[in-house]
Design an enzyme around this catalytic site. Structure first.
Site, PDB file in Angstrom:
ATOM      1  CB  ALA A 237       1.736  -8.613  17.107  1.00 22.31           C
TER       2      ALA A 237
ATOM      3  CG  ASN B 204      -5.950 -10.079  14.695  1.00 18.97           C
ATOM      4  OD1 ASN B 204      -6.549  -9.887  15.891  1.00 18.97           O
ATOM      5  ND2 ASN B 204      -5.534 -10.203  13.350  1.00 18.97           N
ATOM      6  N   PRO B 205      -5.775 -11.280  18.168  1.00 14.79           N
ATOM      7  CG  PRO B 205      -5.622  -9.015  19.034  1.00 14.79           C
ATOM      8  CD  PRO B 205      -5.333  -9.594  17.632  1.00 14.79           C
TER       9      PRO B 205
ATOM     10  CB  CYS C 276       6.863  20.264 -12.414  1.00 16.24           C
ATOM     11  SG  CYS C 276       5.282  19.278 -11.937  1.00 16.24           S
TER      12      CYS C 276
ATOM     13  CG  HIS D  25      -1.755  -1.149   1.174  1.00 12.54           C
ATOM     14  ND1 HIS D  25      -2.935  -1.148   2.516  1.00 12.54           N
ATOM     15  CD2 HIS D  25      -2.485  -1.669   0.063  1.00 12.54           C
ATOM     16  CE1 HIS D  25      -3.927  -2.555   1.704  1.00 12.54           C
ATOM     17  NE2 HIS D  25      -3.491  -2.473   0.515  1.00 12.54           N
TER      18      HIS D  25
HETATM   19  P1  OAD Z   1      -6.890  -3.122  10.675  1.00 13.19           P
HETATM   20  O1  OAD Z   1      -7.464  -1.791  11.097  1.00 13.19           O
HETATM   21  O2  OAD Z   1      -8.451  -3.469   9.499  1.00 13.19           O
HETATM   22  O3  OAD Z   1      -7.141  -3.948  11.314  1.00 13.19           O
HETATM   23  C1  OAD Z   1      -6.078  -4.255  12.848  1.00 13.19           C
HETATM   24  C2  OAD Z   1      -5.884  -5.769  13.159  1.00 13.19           C
HETATM   25  O4  OAD Z   1      -5.293  -5.645  13.679  1.00 13.19           O
HETATM   26  C3  OAD Z   1      -7.381  -6.223  13.670  1.00 13.19           C
HETATM   27  O5  OAD Z   1      -7.949  -7.486  12.993  1.00 13.19           O
HETATM   28  C4  OAD Z   1      -7.091  -6.356  14.738  1.00 13.19           C
HETATM   29  O6  OAD Z   1      -8.439  -7.312  15.661  1.00 13.19           O
HETATM   30  C5  OAD Z   1      -5.725  -6.802  14.402  1.00 13.19           C
HETATM   31  N1  OAD Z   1      -4.640  -6.119  15.909  1.00 13.19           N
HETATM   32  C6  OAD Z   1      -5.013  -4.652  16.406  1.00 13.19           C
HETATM   33  N2  OAD Z   1      -3.825  -4.807  17.585  1.00 13.19           N
HETATM   34  C7  OAD Z   1      -3.035  -5.983  17.713  1.00 13.19           C
HETATM   35  C8  OAD Z   1      -2.305  -6.685  17.868  1.00 13.19           C
HETATM   36  N3  OAD Z   1      -1.888  -5.636  19.221  1.00 13.19           N
HETATM   37  N4  OAD Z   1      -1.432  -7.977  18.033  1.00 13.19           N
HETATM   38  C9  OAD Z   1      -1.997  -8.245  16.184  1.00 13.19           C
HETATM   39  N5  OAD Z   1      -3.026  -7.676  15.696  1.00 13.19           N
HETATM   40  C10 OAD Z   1      -4.076  -6.916  16.879  1.00 13.19           C
HETATM   41  O7  OAD Z   1      -6.050  -3.185   9.427  1.00 13.19           O
HETATM   42  P2  OAD Z   1      -5.034  -4.067   8.055  1.00 13.19           P
HETATM   43  O8  OAD Z   1      -5.423  -5.020   8.197  1.00 13.19           O
HETATM   44  O9  OAD Z   1      -3.977  -3.595   8.301  1.00 13.19           O
HETATM   45  O10 OAD Z   1      -5.895   0.380   3.561  1.00 13.19           O
HETATM   46  O11 OAD Z   1      -5.975  -3.047   7.816  1.00 13.19           O
HETATM   47  C11 OAD Z   1      -6.415  -2.904   6.186  1.00 13.19           C
HETATM   48  C12 OAD Z   1      -6.271  -2.105   5.042  1.00 13.19           C
HETATM   49  O12 OAD Z   1      -6.905  -1.203   5.280  1.00 13.19           O
HETATM   50  C13 OAD Z   1      -5.181  -0.961   5.243  1.00 13.19           C
HETATM   51  O13 OAD Z   1      -3.504  -0.621   4.669  1.00 13.19           O
HETATM   52  C14 OAD Z   1      -6.051   0.189   4.754  1.00 13.19           C
HETATM   53  C15 OAD Z   1      -6.915  -0.081   5.355  1.00 13.19           C
HETATM   54  O14 OAD Z   1      -8.246   1.002   4.876  1.00 13.19           O
HETATM   55  C16 OAD Z   1      -5.703   1.226   2.634  1.00 13.19           C
HETATM   56  O15 OAD Z   1      -4.657   2.556   3.180  1.00 13.19           O
HETATM   57  C17 OAD Z   1      -5.418   1.414   1.116  1.00 13.19           C
END
Ligand code: OAD
Length: 249
Positions: free
Chosen positions: A232, A214-215, A151, A120
């Site tokens: 994590a 994942n929690p 530019c 991303h």
């Molecule tokens: P999310 O915010 O959707 O999900 C975060 C995940 O991390 C959730 O499943 C939580 O349960 C988990 N989580 C929270 N604390 C944690 C910890 N301490 N250890 C492990 N896991 C934990 O984030 P993404 O899945 O990264 O895209 O979201 C995907 C994409 O959606 C992002 O890259 C972004 C977003 O909108 C774009 O901007 C294109």
């Protein structure tokens, strides 16, 4: 973690095996970077989906840039946590390794991981809206909002917005690695944003062992071979200890 060792035995993992890790915002949560879908994921009452779009940028580039400036300052002030460092140990130990991240915060690289595919983009890069030229920009805070290119055109963050495709090279690298890997760790992603969320599915279908950290449960939880429930920063260092001990034998 007993079952992880059993699964690794069945798999016959060695140091030469291709290993991949897919991370999402959760891997940086313990560094203090808010996740997208958590309750702190709001800025001035906007949701990410309302600002991270080409339409929002066209309508109001200054507001979108203010949001990115705020996030750049926040991210620059954070440090990698034990989960980022654990992934670096895998990068160092397995010759055939790839980290695929959805995160734009740069914390994996700051933790020393070298082989990274940023699906991303990266919040510390800017892209010219006219010719697409990309450059690093580490100004925190930004010196002008919205920033302009030499530019005369506007610069935009070099990140992927909703409604945009992934950068081709990164996309291909990630999906090729998913097809080829023997083990994939999926860490801290809600697995709802595609195509990134399909990467573990591709790995599983190609025969990899897929382990989720994942929690909370996610749409992937029923598909993976093992769901390790927890943070994590607490779980991943132990998983990496096990992987390194196992492949030392
Ligand atoms: P999310 O915010 O959707 O999900 C975060 C995940 O991390 C959730 O499943 C939580 O349960 C988990 N989580 C929270 N604390 C944690 C910890 N301490 N250890 C492990 N896991 C934990 O984030 P993404 O899945 O990264 O895209 O979201 C995907 C994409 O959606 C992002 O890259 C972004 C977003 O909108 C774009 O901007 C294109």
């Amino acid at each position: 973690m007993e079952s992880l060792t059993d699964l690794l035995s069945e798999l016959g993992l060695t140091r030469q095996s291709p290993v991949t890790v897919l991370t999402g915002a959760g891997v940086s949560a313990e560094s203090g970077v808010p996740t997208f879908r958590g309750e702190e994921g709001l800025w001035k009452n906007f949701r990410a989906e309302e600002l991270a779009t080409p339409e929002a940028f066209e309508r109001d580039p200054a507001t979108v840039w203010e949001w990115y400036d705020y996030r750049r300052q926040m991210m620059a002030s954070k440090e990698p946590n034990p989960a980022h460092h654990a992934i670096t140990r895998l990068d160092e130990a397995f010759p055939n390794f790839l980290l695929i991240t959805q995160n734009i915060d740069g914390l994996h690289a700051r933790a020393g991981t070298r082989r990274i595919t940023e699906l991303h983009g990266n919040i510390f890069r800017v892209r010219c809206t006219r010719d697409g030229e990309v450059s690093e920009n580490l100004d925190v805070p930004l010196t002008e909002i919205p920033p302009g290119c030499e530019c005369g055109s506007l610069l935009r963050p070099d990140v992927v917005w909703f409604g945009e495709g992934l950068p081709r090279e990164e996309f291909e690298r990630a999906f090729n690695a998913a097809e080829a890997c023997k083990l994939m760790l999926v860490v801290g992603t809600s697995a709802v944003v595609h195509p990134a969320a399909s990467i573990p599915v591709v790995a599983k279908q190609a025969g990899a062992l897929v382990v989720e950290v994942n929690p909370d449960p996610t749409p992937l939880t029923d598909l993976v071979d093992l769901h390790l429930r927890g943070k994590a920063g607490e779980i991943l260092p132990r998983v990496v200890d096990i992987l390194l001990d196992f492949t030392d034998m």
